[in-house]
Scaffold this active site. Sequence first.
Site, short mmCIF file in Angstrom:
data_model
loop_
_atom_site.label_atom_id
_atom_site.label_comp_id
_atom_site.label_asym_id
_atom_site.label_seq_id
_atom_site.Cartn_x
_atom_site.Cartn_y
_atom_site.Cartn_z
N ARG A 182 -40.56 34.67 -1.43
CA ARG A 182 -41.16 34.56 -0.09
C ARG A 182 -40.39 35.38 0.95
NH1 ARG A 182 -43.77 33.49 -3.37
NH2 ARG A 182 -44.87 31.57 -3.90
N SER B 198 -48.13 25.75 3.58
CA SER B 198 -46.83 25.09 3.41
C SER B 198 -45.93 25.46 4.59
CB SER B 198 -46.18 25.51 2.09
OG SER B 198 -46.96 25.08 1.00
N GLU C 161 -41.57 28.29 6.89
CA GLU C 161 -42.19 29.48 6.30
C GLU C 161 -42.95 30.31 7.32
OE1 GLU C 161 -45.23 30.13 2.63
OE2 GLU C 161 -43.36 29.11 2.21
#
Length: 378
Positions: A166, A250, A370
């Site tokens: 990520r 998320s 995130e």
Amino acid sequence: MTEVPPVALSTLTTLRAGGVPERMIEARTADELVAALREVWATGDPWFVLGGGSNLLVGDEPFPGTVVRILTRGIETLPAAREGFVRLRVQAGHDWDAFVGDTVERGLAGVEAMSGIPGTVGAAPVQNIGAYGQEIVQTLVEVELIDEATGEVSTVPAAELGLGFRTSVLKHHHGSVPERRAVILSVTVELAVIGDAPRRIHGDQLRTALGLQPGDAVTLTFVREQVRQIRRRKGMVLDDADPDTWSAGSFFQNAVVSASFARTLPAECPRWPVEPDFDPVVVVPLAGFDGSVPRLSTAESDVKVSAGWLIEQSGIRKGFKLPRSRAAVSTKHALALTNRGGATADEIAELARFIQGRVHAEFGLLLQPEPVLVGVDL
């Protein structure tokens, strides 16, 4: 490019929060996007680009700068160097899930497990999106981008983007700035041509999610439909009628920790090994060779642990919200923070901070957000 009357960013982001920017520009072609960015950068004013708005939490106060909306579209087919593969060059503003649907219809494999992820194609390499064992790094060939420092357009191989879990050199991480400040104009991927014939699923993560046995063979269409159903059950497919989908997906990343720290967590905490970095080549000068070979590093690999499990085990249940707040944890997925209708960015941030504090107090781990945060902090 077209300068348009600014609108509240709450209407353009999936978390449905954000004030009105000072200025807004729409770019519908790559040339318009390049021109808009060069013009904005020349002013020195604050700016950010907006694609699908699905990985963004914007503050409630008016943004004191320019928002450039990337509305470019289009897929170009290119030859691949390997037999049985094809390359696709996709404009940055193209809807990601629409792109995945197009590849499945063409019988092209490599991104089907990432069906249903909201956002645009240009955002995919920035955080190396992934799902069920597939990541964009596995198929990405190169990106075309424009650098803020020079205003120059260049084609950059995937190997130079620092793609990891990520992350990339382009990612604006919480509390830091990107290693390379640039905007992606197009993305080129290389996919396998397999048609509509059933094939075996090799990845354990995807096979488990789909309820398949090692020998089962399924089509790309089956994978896409099943993944979208799974995501829909978790509230991860956008739906105007379902507040559980009014989120940024998320909100916290699954944490990557050392093996020693992972052993301090309860044994029931789901975890997955992260591939270790081995020394690929050990060079021993011939003049100094004494017949023995240096021992290779045997350090333990890092471990990825489930942020959702940590959140729930810290006492934060699905549907949890703070008193009088219009922000809540999704009723379907503990990792998603949702806007239940009219929630401000401050309310969402307050809930995020509360969750961070509970997990840190219980397990000694500070979860990292995130989404990109603009005008708001945790």
